[in-house]
Design an enzyme around this catalytic site. Structure first.
Site, short mmCIF file in Angstrom:
data_model
loop_
_atom_site.label_atom_id
_atom_site.label_comp_id
_atom_site.label_asym_id
_atom_site.label_seq_id
_atom_site.Cartn_x
_atom_site.Cartn_y
_atom_site.Cartn_z
N ASP A 146 -1.73 73.67 64.79
CA ASP A 146 -1.01 72.82 63.83
C ASP A 146 -1.27 73.34 62.42
O ASP A 146 -2.43 73.59 62.04
CB ASP A 146 -1.55 71.39 63.99
CG ASP A 146 -0.75 70.35 63.22
OD1 ASP A 146 0.47 70.56 63.03
OD2 ASP A 146 -1.34 69.33 62.83
N HIS A 147 -0.23 73.51 61.65
CA HIS A 147 -0.35 73.95 60.24
C HIS A 147 -1.18 75.22 60.07
O HIS A 147 -2.09 75.28 59.22
CB HIS A 147 -0.95 72.84 59.36
CG HIS A 147 -0.05 71.66 59.21
ND1 HIS A 147 1.08 71.66 58.44
CD2 HIS A 147 -0.11 70.43 59.76
CE1 HIS A 147 1.68 70.49 58.52
NE2 HIS A 147 0.98 69.73 59.33
N LYS A 153 2.17 56.37 53.57
CA LYS A 153 3.40 57.15 53.63
C LYS A 153 4.50 56.59 52.73
O LYS A 153 5.37 57.32 52.27
CB LYS A 153 3.92 57.22 55.06
CG LYS A 153 2.90 57.80 56.03
CD LYS A 153 3.49 58.00 57.39
CE LYS A 153 2.45 58.36 58.43
NZ LYS A 153 1.72 59.60 58.12
N ARG A 167 -22.59 56.87 73.61
CA ARG A 167 -21.63 56.52 74.66
C ARG A 167 -21.18 55.08 74.54
O ARG A 167 -20.08 54.73 74.97
CB ARG A 167 -22.26 56.77 76.04
CG ARG A 167 -22.50 58.25 76.30
CD ARG A 167 -23.38 58.45 77.50
NE ARG A 167 -24.70 57.87 77.28
CZ ARG A 167 -25.73 58.00 78.13
NH1 ARG A 167 -25.58 58.66 79.26
NH2 ARG A 167 -26.90 57.45 77.86
N HIS A 182 6.67 65.87 61.23
CA HIS A 182 5.25 65.72 60.90
C HIS A 182 5.04 64.38 60.21
O HIS A 182 5.99 63.72 59.78
CB HIS A 182 4.81 66.86 59.97
CG HIS A 182 4.57 68.14 60.68
ND1 HIS A 182 3.32 68.68 60.84
CD2 HIS A 182 5.43 68.98 61.30
CE1 HIS A 182 3.43 69.81 61.52
NE2 HIS A 182 4.70 70.02 61.82
N ASP A 229 -1.56 62.06 64.25
CA ASP A 229 -3.00 62.22 64.08
C ASP A 229 -3.61 60.93 63.54
O ASP A 229 -4.54 60.36 64.11
CB ASP A 229 -3.27 63.39 63.12
CG ASP A 229 -4.75 63.74 63.05
OD1 ASP A 229 -5.57 63.05 63.69
OD2 ASP A 229 -5.11 64.70 62.34
N HIS A 250 1.80 63.03 55.50
CA HIS A 250 0.58 62.89 56.30
C HIS A 250 -0.29 61.73 55.81
O HIS A 250 -0.20 61.34 54.65
CB HIS A 250 -0.23 64.18 56.26
CG HIS A 250 0.46 65.33 56.93
ND1 HIS A 250 1.00 66.39 56.25
CD2 HIS A 250 0.72 65.55 58.24
CE1 HIS A 250 1.55 67.23 57.11
NE2 HIS A 250 1.40 66.74 58.33
N GLY A 251 -1.11 61.23 56.71
CA GLY A 251 -2.12 60.25 56.31
C GLY A 251 -1.66 58.81 56.45
O GLY A 251 -0.62 58.52 57.06
N ASN A 274 4.64 64.41 65.57
CA ASN A 274 3.21 64.67 65.36
C ASN A 274 2.44 63.41 64.99
O ASN A 274 2.83 62.69 64.06
CB ASN A 274 3.02 65.67 64.21
CG ASN A 274 3.37 67.08 64.62
OD1 ASN A 274 3.91 67.32 65.69
ND2 ASN A 274 3.06 68.02 63.75
P1 13P Z 1 0.07 61.69 60.64
O1 13P Z 1 -0.90 61.82 59.50
O2 13P Z 1 1.21 60.81 60.28
O3 13P Z 1 -0.58 61.31 61.90
O4 13P Z 1 0.72 63.16 60.88
C1 13P Z 1 0.05 64.12 61.64
C2 13P Z 1 0.68 65.46 61.54
O5 13P Z 1 1.79 65.65 61.04
C3 13P Z 1 -0.08 66.59 62.10
O6 13P Z 1 0.56 67.80 61.87
O1 G3H Z 2 -1.35 67.45 59.45
C1 G3H Z 2 -2.57 67.38 59.37
C2 G3H Z 2 -3.32 66.87 60.52
O2 G3H Z 2 -3.49 65.48 60.42
C3 G3H Z 2 -4.64 67.59 60.67
O3 G3H Z 2 -5.53 67.23 59.68
O4 G3H Z 2 -6.58 69.33 58.80
O5 G3H Z 2 -7.76 67.14 58.67
O6 G3H Z 2 -7.45 68.32 60.85
P1 G3H Z 2 -6.90 68.04 59.49
ZN ZN Z 3 1.60 67.89 60.02
#
Ligand code: 13P
Ligand code: G3H
Ligand code: ZN
Length: 292
Positions: free
Chosen positions: A65-66, A167, A264, A194, A239, A163-164, A237
């Site tokens: 990713d990215h 939004k 655990r 994304h 995260d 992201h994040g 996507n």
């Molecule tokens: P979110 O931050 O909306 O989950 O997006 C994740 C993402 O685009 C990872 O590439």
């Molecule tokens: O698009 C970004 C993803 O949420 C990944 O984030 O670089 O903190 O792993 P990260």
């Molecule tokens: Zn992304």
């Protein structure tokens, strides 16, 4: 067909995602950012995905990713990733074309497919900072030229997500007019969205209830994601929603019983809540479940 692509950083997240996809008989994309690879280490990620494949009779892809540069993409191709993303969206158009093409040429020579990005998502991408007022949507004509010149296999476009956990300031809204135009001009190129977490209110509330401080978070509602799917988006996507699930579950256990120090005891509910979150998306939003 719409694929959910979920970011992974450790064993519990991988297990939660593949267990959810397994129960739904759904194909799934596990994706690791360069910082996730730095954190977990590529050999561990590979082996854990191999273990998941042994346990489950579903298609599981491992995707970068990215990817920030050629070297990272090459390293992932050489390590057996199914696909890589080169994110050169912070560069100008010509530089983005040149770097993407370099990655495509190498990846294709090894049978690996490439996602690229055109347009900039407002907010924070993987080591790519973009001021909100610089945010720019994808230009559909440029998208066509970009795909023709680079030969990339799929394209991430900017239509209003970021992201994040923050939004939208006001109402959540995506530029489906741009998506429509892109689909018209490059109908055979799978389109990637994304920054597509819902920022599920119950998960934000769970974090905040147990000592978190994530006020006013807002994401892309399920109905808008369903519409994106109907309008031809192929990969979504996620995260942030997984991060919220994990953090909320852990906070709850540690707040309710401060005597807990066995990982655990909090990683198990964390894994369970990520699984439930992924299963909801696969079944009720993305429609990739193959359960009757
Ligand atoms: P979110 O931050 O909306 O989950 O997006 C994740 C993402 O685009 C990872 O590439
Ligand atoms: O698009 C970004 C993803 O949420 C990944 O984030 O670089 O903190 O792993 P990260
Ligand atoms: Zn992304």
């Amino acid at each position: 067909m719409l694929f959910g692509a979920f970011n992974v950083n450790n064993m519990e997240i991988i297990q939660a995602i593949v267990d959810a996809a397994g129960e739904e008989h759904s194909p799934v994309i596990l994706q690791a950012s360069s910082s996730a690879i730095k954190y977990a280490r590529v050999g561990y990620l590979k082996k854990m995905v191999e273990a998941a494949l042994e346990e489950h009779d579903i298609l599981i892809a491992l995707h970068l990713d990215h990817g920030p540069d050629f070297e990272t993409c090459k390293m992932c191709v050489d390590n057996g990733f199914s696909s890589v993303m080169i994110d050169a969206s912070k560069y100008d158009f010509e530089e983005n074309v040149a770097l993407t093409k370099q990655v495509v040429d190498y990846a294709h020579s090894k049978g690996v497919v490439v996602e690229a990005e055109l347009g900039t998502l407002a907010g924070v991408e993987d080591e790519v900072n973009v001021a909100e007022d610089d945010a720019r949507y994808t230009n559909p004509r440029q998208a066509k030229e970009f795909v023709e010149r680079t030969g990339c296999d799929s394209l991430a476009i900017a239509i209003g997500t970021s992201h994040g956990a923050y939004k939208f300031k006001g109402e959540a809204k995506l530029r489906f007019d741009i998506l429509e135009k892109v689909k018209e001009l490059i109908p055979n190129t799978p389109i990637v969205l994304h920054g597509a977490s819902t920022v599920i209110p119950e998960l934000v509330e769970l974090c905040n209830q147990y000592g978190g401080n994530i006020p006013g978070a807002k994401g892309v509602p399920d109905e808008i994601l369903r519409e994106a799917s109907l309008r031809g988006v192929s990969k979504i996507n996620v995260d942030t929603d997984l991060r919220l699930a994990m953090t909320g579950a852990i906070r709850k256990v540690l707040t309710e019983d401060p005597s807990v120090f066995d990982p655990r005891k909090y990683m198990t509910p964390a894994r369970d809540l990520i699984k439930k979150t992924v299963q909801h998306k696969i079944r009720d939003v993305f429609g990739s479940s193959n359960m009757a």
